[in-house]
Scaffold this active site. Structure first.
Site, short mmCIF file in Angstrom:
data_model
loop_
_atom_site.label_atom_id
_atom_site.label_comp_id
_atom_site.label_asym_id
_atom_site.label_seq_id
_atom_site.Cartn_x
_atom_site.Cartn_y
_atom_site.Cartn_z
N ASP A 145 0.86 -1.17 0.00
CA ASP A 145 0.00 0.00 0.00
C ASP A 145 0.91 1.23 0.00
OD1 ASP A 145 -2.29 1.64 0.33
OD2 ASP A 145 -2.05 1.57 2.52
N ASP A 197 -0.30 5.06 1.17
CA ASP A 197 -0.61 5.91 2.32
C ASP A 197 -0.53 5.11 3.63
OD1 ASP A 197 -1.11 8.01 0.59
OD2 ASP A 197 -3.29 7.74 0.61
N TRP A 251 -1.84 10.50 4.46
CA TRP A 251 -2.59 10.44 3.22
C TRP A 251 -2.00 11.51 2.31
CZ3 TRP A 251 -6.35 10.38 7.50
CH2 TRP A 251 -6.89 9.10 7.70
N SER A 268 -2.81 0.29 -4.12
CA SER A 268 -3.33 1.45 -3.39
C SER A 268 -4.71 1.84 -3.91
CB SER A 268 -2.37 2.63 -3.56
OG SER A 268 -2.96 3.85 -3.15
N LYS A 294 -10.13 -3.60 -1.87
CA LYS A 294 -8.97 -3.96 -2.67
C LYS A 294 -9.06 -5.37 -3.25
CE LYS A 294 -5.51 -0.77 -0.87
NZ LYS A 294 -4.20 -0.60 -0.20
N ASP A 313 -1.95 -0.95 5.95
CA ASP A 313 -2.19 -0.44 7.31
C ASP A 313 -3.63 -0.61 7.78
OD1 ASP A 313 -3.49 2.74 7.16
OD2 ASP A 313 -2.78 1.77 5.34
#
Length: 221
Positions: free
Chosen positions: A58, A60, A67, A118, A159, A182
Site C-alpha cells: 500500500d 498511504d 494520506w 493502493s 482492494k 495499514d
C-alpha cells in the site's frame, strides 16, 4: 510501537468483524541507517526458506506516514533539494517512512517483484511522487524503477479487485504473494484470497515487518 500482525488461510466472506489469527509484535525500527537496513533485509532474504513471488505494498500510511492528498499540495512534484525525497508544488517535502526505501531497494536487488496496491483518491499524485523518489542514492534507484507494471493505484472501497488484477497480471498463486497494508479491513480481504498479509498500522513498512511477513510465508500460516 505495537501493531497487530494478521495472517491466515482463505475464508469465505471477509468483513470488518471477521475473526483473524493475530499476535502482537514489536515493530519499532531496529536499524537507523540506510546501509544497515539494506544489509539486514539482504540477510533476511538469504536466510528465509521461502520467498514471495512478489511483495505488494500500500502507499498511504504504509510507504509514507500520511494520506498524500491531505499532506501535499499537489503536482507538479519535483526532486527535493536533498536529492532523495520529493517536493510538491509549494515546496513541501514528501518523505517516506524511515526504513521503507531500504526495504524496497533490497527486495528489488534480490529480484523480488514489487507491486503497488493502493486505493488512493489521487493516483496521479502518487505516480508523481513515485517518479522522483530516490530509494537508493548511490545507485540512483528511484521508486518508479522498482515497481512492477502490475501495480494498481486507483480509488475504490475495497482492494479485492486490486488483488485479483495483480494476481492475474503476475500469473502466480495468491499464496505466493506477501502484502503490506495499514488497514485491518484490507488485511482481511487479502487473507480471504489466501494472500499472506502484514498489518503495518502505526509503523509503516520496515525491516521488522518484512521479517514477520517472511516468517509467516515460510510457515504457511
Amino acid at each position: 510501537g505495537e501493531c497487530l500482525f494478521f495472517f491466515g488461510r482463505p475464508v469465505e466472506n471477509p468483513s470488518d468483524n471477521a475473526p483473524v489469527m493475530s499476535r502482537r509484535i514489536n515493530r519499532e525500527p531496529k536499524v537507523q541507517n540506510e546501509e544497515g537496513a539494506l544489509q539486514r533485509v539482504a540477510d533476511l532474504l538469504a536466510q528465509s526458506p521461502r520467498l514471495p513471488s512478489a511483495v505488494l505494498v500500500d502507499l498511504d500510511y504504509t510507504c509514507w506516514p500520511f494520506w498524500l492528498d491531505y499532506h501535499a499540495s499537489g503536482p507538479p512534484f519535483k526532486p527535493h533539494a536533498d536529492g532523495i525525497t520529493v517536493a510538491d508544488r509549494r515546496g513541501k517535502q514528501v518523505k517516506m517512512y524511515e526504513e521503507a526505501p531500504a526495504v524496497l531497494a533490497a527486495l528489488h536487488q534480490a529480484g523480488i517483484s514489487i507491486v503497488a496496491c493502493s486505493r488512493s483518491e489521487t493516483p496521479d499524485w502518487c505516480w508523481g511522487v513515485i517518479e522522483y523518489y530516490v530509494l537508493h542514492p548511490s545507485l540512483n534507484l528511484r521508486f518508479k524503477d522498482v515497481l512492477h507494471k502490475a501495480s494498481v493505484i486507483r480509488p475504490a472501497s475495497s482492494k479485492l479487485a486490486h488483488l485479483r488484477s495483480i494476481q492475474r497480471s503476475l500469473d502466480v498463486p495468491f499464496e505466493d504473494l506477501l502484502f503490506f497494508d495499514d488497514e485491518p479491513k484490507i488485511i482481511r480481504e487479502g487473507i480471504s484470497l489466501g494472500v499472506t498479509c502484514v498489518c503495518v498500522e502505526g509503523t509503516g513498512l520496515n525491516v521488522a515487518a518484512l521479517e514477520e511477513g517472511l516468517l509467516a510465508l515460510a510457515s504457511g500460516s
